[in-house]
Design a protein around this motif. Structure first.
Motif, PDB file in Angstrom:
ATOM      1  N   ILE A  10     -34.795 -45.418 -28.997  1.00 20.42           N
ATOM      2  CA  ILE A  10     -34.470 -43.540 -28.774  1.00 20.42           C
ATOM      3  C   ILE A  10     -33.936 -43.890 -27.214  1.00 20.42           C
ATOM      4  CG2 ILE A  10     -35.366 -42.030 -28.918  1.00 20.42           C
ATOM      5  CD1 ILE A  10     -37.246 -42.362 -31.006  1.00 20.42           C
ATOM      6  N   LEU A  11     -34.501 -44.609 -26.704  1.00 18.77           N
ATOM      7  CA  LEU A  11     -33.806 -44.237 -25.224  1.00 18.77           C
ATOM      8  C   LEU A  11     -32.530 -44.966 -25.345  1.00 18.77           C
ATOM      9  CD1 LEU A  11     -37.187 -44.689 -22.892  1.00 18.77           C
ATOM     10  CD2 LEU A  11     -35.807 -42.526 -22.936  1.00 18.77           C
ATOM     11  N   ARG A  12     -32.154 -46.316 -25.704  1.00 19.03           N
ATOM     12  CA  ARG A  12     -31.454 -46.929 -26.152  1.00 19.03           C
ATOM     13  C   ARG A  12     -30.001 -45.985 -25.912  1.00 19.03           C
ATOM     14  NH1 ARG A  12     -31.645 -52.782 -27.712  1.00 19.03           N
ATOM     15  NH2 ARG A  12     -32.249 -54.253 -25.273  1.00 19.03           N
ATOM     16  N   GLN A  13     -30.065 -45.565 -26.979  1.00 19.37           N
ATOM     17  CA  GLN A  13     -29.372 -44.326 -27.816  1.00 19.37           C
ATOM     18  C   GLN A  13     -28.991 -43.858 -26.870  1.00 19.37           C
ATOM     19  OE1 GLN A  13     -30.824 -43.673 -31.573  1.00 19.37           O
ATOM     20  NE2 GLN A  13     -31.323 -45.349 -32.412  1.00 19.37           N
ATOM     21  N   ILE A 101     -33.351 -37.070 -19.862  1.00 19.60           N
ATOM     22  CA  ILE A 101     -33.452 -38.654 -20.529  1.00 19.60           C
ATOM     23  C   ILE A 101     -33.781 -39.682 -19.764  1.00 19.60           C
ATOM     24  CG2 ILE A 101     -32.257 -40.393 -21.634  1.00 19.60           C
ATOM     25  CD1 ILE A 101     -32.802 -38.012 -23.539  1.00 19.60           C
ATOM     26  N   GLU A 102     -32.627 -39.339 -18.193  1.00 27.30           N
ATOM     27  CA  GLU A 102     -33.434 -39.874 -17.267  1.00 27.30           C
ATOM     28  C   GLU A 102     -34.520 -40.405 -16.934  1.00 27.30           C
ATOM     29  OE1 GLU A 102     -32.199 -40.512 -12.172  1.00 27.30           O
ATOM     30  OE2 GLU A 102     -30.497 -39.024 -13.670  1.00 27.30           O
ATOM     31  N   LYS A 103     -35.493 -39.121 -16.689  1.00 31.53           N
ATOM     32  CA  LYS A 103     -36.667 -38.948 -16.420  1.00 31.53           C
ATOM     33  C   LYS A 103     -38.349 -39.799 -16.947  1.00 31.53           C
ATOM     34  CE  LYS A 103     -36.611 -34.526 -14.377  1.00 31.53           C
ATOM     35  NZ  LYS A 103     -37.007 -32.639 -14.168  1.00 31.53           N
ATOM     36  N   LEU A 104     -37.246 -39.750 -19.247  1.00 33.65           N
ATOM     37  CA  LEU A 104     -37.989 -40.257 -19.898  1.00 33.65           C
ATOM     38  C   LEU A 104     -38.049 -41.584 -19.728  1.00 33.65           C
ATOM     39  CD1 LEU A 104     -37.107 -38.311 -23.621  1.00 33.65           C
ATOM     40  CD2 LEU A 104     -39.473 -38.483 -22.040  1.00 33.65           C
ATOM     41  N   VAL A 105     -37.039 -42.317 -18.956  1.00 34.66           N
ATOM     42  CA  VAL A 105     -36.855 -43.950 -19.297  1.00 34.66           C
ATOM     43  C   VAL A 105     -37.435 -43.844 -17.599  1.00 34.66           C
ATOM     44  CG1 VAL A 105     -35.157 -45.201 -17.541  1.00 34.66           C
ATOM     45  CG2 VAL A 105     -34.676 -43.438 -19.528  1.00 34.66           C
ATOM     46  N   HIS A 106     -37.590 -43.438 -16.667  1.00 33.92           N
ATOM     47  CA  HIS A 106     -38.313 -43.485 -15.221  1.00 33.92           C
ATOM     48  C   HIS A 106     -40.359 -43.022 -16.010  1.00 33.92           C
ATOM     49  CE1 HIS A 106     -35.551 -44.249 -12.181  1.00 33.92           C
ATOM     50  NE2 HIS A 106     -34.568 -43.114 -12.563  1.00 33.92           N
ATOM     51  N   HIS A 107     -40.130 -42.513 -16.945  1.00 32.00           N
ATOM     52  CA  HIS A 107     -41.639 -42.428 -17.155  1.00 32.00           C
ATOM     53  C   HIS A 107     -42.649 -43.413 -18.129  1.00 32.00           C
ATOM     54  CE1 HIS A 107     -44.904 -40.723 -19.977  1.00 32.00           C
ATOM     55  NE2 HIS A 107     -45.142 -40.570 -18.651  1.00 32.00           N
ATOM     56  N   PHE A 108     -41.083 -43.821 -19.042  1.00 33.81           N
ATOM     57  CA  PHE A 108     -41.507 -44.843 -19.493  1.00 33.81           C
ATOM     58  C   PHE A 108     -41.212 -46.123 -18.534  1.00 33.81           C
ATOM     59  CE2 PHE A 108     -40.018 -49.167 -21.817  1.00 33.81           C
ATOM     60  CZ  PHE A 108     -40.914 -49.436 -23.151  1.00 33.81           C
TER      61      PHE A 108
END
Length: 117
Positions: A10-13, A101-108
């Motif tokens: 999902i994040l890649r997309q 989305i950037e925040k979600l990447v860092h959170h992941f």
């Protein structure tokens, strides 16, 4: 969204892509990745890892750039898509990444066990 594989997809997309300067590898230093991302990458020897670290490069950096570009970790995909991780050559997508989305990447990345690529 609790399966790492699903989250990564999902994040890649949602991370915008753009064309890099040919031959550039300014953002290809040592990075970390989750265990799920590591499963997608070829296994390298200790000697290959040591040589890459000595040169302050990613172990998957080849003579023509990233050798695992299609499977590169989320952090690599983020480079150049946000002002906080800007490309030193000024390359960027038409539209920068959505801040959420950037925040979600860092959170992941913070919430998963990260290992040196």
């Amino acid at each position: 969204m609790n399966d790492d594989r699903e989250v990564i997809e999902i994040l890649r997309q949602r991370i915008p892509s753009f064309e890099c300067t040919k031959g550039c590898h300014d953002c290809c230093g040592p990075v970390t990745a989750s265990a799920e991302e590591m499963r997608r990458l070829p296994v390298k020897t200790d000697a290959e890892h040591e040589a890459a670290l000595e040169a302050y490069n990613c172990v998957h950096l080849g003579p023509y750039g990233c050798t695992v570009y299609e499977e590169r970790p989320l952090i690599c995909r983020l480079f150049g898509t946000t002002p906080r991780m800007a490309c030193p050559n000024g390359c960027k997508p038409e539209q920068m990444i959505d801040e959420n989305i950037e925040k979600l990447v860092h959170h992941f990345n913070r919430s998963t066990r990260q290992v040196l690529v």
